[in-house]
Design an enzyme around this catalytic site. Sequence first.
Site, short mmCIF file in Angstrom:
data_model
loop_
_atom_site.label_atom_id
_atom_site.label_comp_id
_atom_site.label_asym_id
_atom_site.label_seq_id
_atom_site.Cartn_x
_atom_site.Cartn_y
_atom_site.Cartn_z
N GLU A 105 0.82 -1.21 0.00
CA GLU A 105 0.00 0.00 0.00
C GLU A 105 0.85 1.26 0.00
O GLU A 105 1.94 1.28 0.57
CB GLU A 105 -0.86 0.02 1.27
CG GLU A 105 -1.78 -1.14 1.37
CD GLU A 105 -2.37 -1.28 2.76
OE1 GLU A 105 -3.37 -1.97 2.89
OE2 GLU A 105 -1.81 -0.70 3.70
N CYS A 118 3.10 8.12 2.17
CA CYS A 118 3.49 7.05 3.09
C CYS A 118 3.84 5.83 2.24
O CYS A 118 3.00 5.30 1.52
CB CYS A 118 2.32 6.77 4.03
SG CYS A 118 2.66 5.47 5.19
N CYS A 125 5.68 -8.22 7.05
CA CYS A 125 6.73 -7.80 7.99
C CYS A 125 7.02 -8.93 8.97
O CYS A 125 6.09 -9.58 9.46
CB CYS A 125 6.30 -6.54 8.74
SG CYS A 125 7.58 -5.94 9.87
N CYS A 129 4.66 -7.11 15.37
CA CYS A 129 4.20 -6.37 16.56
C CYS A 129 2.76 -6.80 16.89
O CYS A 129 1.97 -7.12 16.00
CB CYS A 129 4.28 -4.87 16.33
SG CYS A 129 5.98 -4.33 16.05
N CYS A 132 -0.28 -4.96 15.06
CA CYS A 132 -0.11 -4.50 13.69
C CYS A 132 -0.66 -5.50 12.68
O CYS A 132 -0.28 -6.67 12.69
CB CYS A 132 1.37 -4.24 13.42
SG CYS A 132 1.70 -3.81 11.70
N CYS A 356 -2.43 1.66 7.93
CA CYS A 356 -1.44 0.69 7.50
C CYS A 356 -1.97 -0.75 7.45
O CYS A 356 -2.52 -1.26 8.41
CB CYS A 356 -0.27 0.77 8.49
SG CYS A 356 0.97 -0.47 8.27
N1 SAH Z 1 7.77 -0.89 10.64
C1 SAH Z 1 7.93 0.47 10.94
C2 SAH Z 1 7.15 1.39 10.02
C3 SAH Z 1 5.80 0.97 9.57
S1 SAH Z 1 4.50 0.98 10.74
C4 SAH Z 1 7.61 0.75 12.38
O1 SAH Z 1 7.09 -0.13 13.05
O2 SAH Z 1 7.92 1.85 12.83
C5 SAH Z 1 4.19 2.72 11.02
C6 SAH Z 1 3.60 3.02 12.39
O3 SAH Z 1 2.25 2.52 12.50
C7 SAH Z 1 4.39 2.39 13.51
O4 SAH Z 1 4.58 3.29 14.57
C8 SAH Z 1 3.47 1.25 13.91
O5 SAH Z 1 3.73 0.81 15.20
C9 SAH Z 1 2.10 1.87 13.74
N2 SAH Z 1 1.01 0.89 13.68
C10 SAH Z 1 1.04 -0.37 13.23
N3 SAH Z 1 -0.16 -0.96 13.34
C11 SAH Z 1 -0.99 -0.04 13.88
C12 SAH Z 1 -2.37 -0.03 14.24
N4 SAH Z 1 -3.15 -1.09 14.04
N5 SAH Z 1 -2.88 1.10 14.76
C13 SAH Z 1 -2.11 2.18 14.92
N6 SAH Z 1 -0.81 2.24 14.61
C14 SAH Z 1 -0.24 1.14 14.09
FE1 SF4 Z 2 6.41 -4.50 11.20
FE2 SF4 Z 2 4.02 -3.58 11.83
FE3 SF4 Z 2 5.88 -3.88 13.73
FE4 SF4 Z 2 6.16 -1.91 11.90
S1 SF4 Z 2 4.52 -2.08 13.44
S2 SF4 Z 2 7.73 -3.36 12.61
S3 SF4 Z 2 5.24 -2.92 10.12
S4 SF4 Z 2 4.94 -5.52 12.52
#
Ligand code: SAH
Ligand code: SF4
Length: 388
Positions: A105, A118, A125, A129, A132, A356
């Site tokens: 995306e 973005c 990934c 997390c 996520c 995201c």
């Molecule tokens: N992988 C990188 C960048 C992509 S994610 C990182 O983790 O920083 C970009 C941001 O969106 C990160 O701060 C991530 O923690 C946040 N994010 C991921 N899933 C999310 C969700 N469901 N709701 C809100 N923020 C989220």
């Molecule tokens: Fe990967 Fe999502 Fe964690 Fe960013 S927030 S490092 S995209 S798993």
Amino acid sequence: MPQAIFKTLSVIMTNAVNLLDLDPIGLVSYCENLGEKPFRARQLQRYIHRSGISDFDAMTVLAKSLRDKLKICASIRHPAVLKDRTSADGTRKWLLDVGEGNAIETVYIPDQDRRTLCVSSQAGCAVNCYFCSTGKQGFSRNLVVGEIIGQLWMTEFALRAAHGSPFPGKRVITNVVMMGMGEPLLNFDAVLSAIRLMLDDNAYGLSRRRVIISTSGLVPMIDRLADELPVALAVSLHAPNNSLRDKLVPLNKKHPLEELMLSCSRYLRVAPRDFITFEYCMLDSINDSDECAQQLLVLTRRISCKFNLIPFNPFPESRLLCSSPERIRRFAQILIDGGVITTVRRTRGADINAACGQLVGEVHDRTRALMRRKQNIIPVLRGSPRAI
Ligand code: SAH
Ligand code: SF4
């Protein structure tokens, strides 16, 4: 066209070098291999990345012999568009096909003078997390340079064509954030090559302050970024102590907070901005207590930083909820009272699932609609900088 010639041409075109895969140095080597001088590479780069031209015949400054060579052995290909949606608030999101069932995306977020793209760095990934949706999809593969810069190339020129005169003589996209799908520092070389193009005056000419890498905290790679190409840095913190962060960001077990804070201090010596942005996803009853906010102030006390609180974007498998607007306000106020500039991210493009990882899954969840209504009323908060 006879079948045999058609087949030969198809083979040549599939093997043709995608010029979007080449950064400024790569393009010079490529032109040298074709027997051309380095200035030809700059001309070619300007055609591709400043004018958005992909038809070699239209590159009339180049000698006809070079154009003919390029027509045979090169091409300019960005990932194919699967979906293209525009929200009522102007946010536009593209879903792009990167092959073998993988999609990524790209989201365009216009906001007054700032028009941000973005960008994704990986299909899926591996960091996984807790909250996520990209992480939940698992890791498929790293994107190549052309798939990363191709997101900027395709959207910049699509937007220019659509807007025509509103930004005459100007770039449409003024800022790039590596906050789409994937962990950019786990695809270091390709991401850096793409960023070199973003910064190059013969391409997009963005300043290092306007390109942000967001990372979940890969300490050795943050140091490498500092050495090789320090752009603006955002670190996804999400927890104020190791026991909670180990659960939310599994990578923390390898690179705990003490190490991460030290690498942030080192980064600040060379960073283009005099602060690091800490992102913090607000999860109801998990990381949003007053005590967490106070611990954050202690954890980051030696670091020049700003906080960006991100209301959690629910998705069905997450079984998590976003903190209430009141809780987020209170949390932000504690950070502000502690002297740290704190903003709350406004939800953009809610009607097109612009958060995201969500267009990929195309998830439908009633809790999300409820959350969006709540999130839309959260104002942006600002505090005064903390002395360090
Ligand atoms: N992988 C990188 C960048 C992509 S994610 C990182 O983790 O920083 C970009 C941001 O969106 C990160 O701060 C991530 O923690 C946040 N994010 C991921 N899933 C999310 C969700 N469901 N709701 C809100 N923020 C989220
Ligand atoms: Fe990967 Fe999502 Fe964690 Fe960013 S927030 S490092 S995209 S798993």
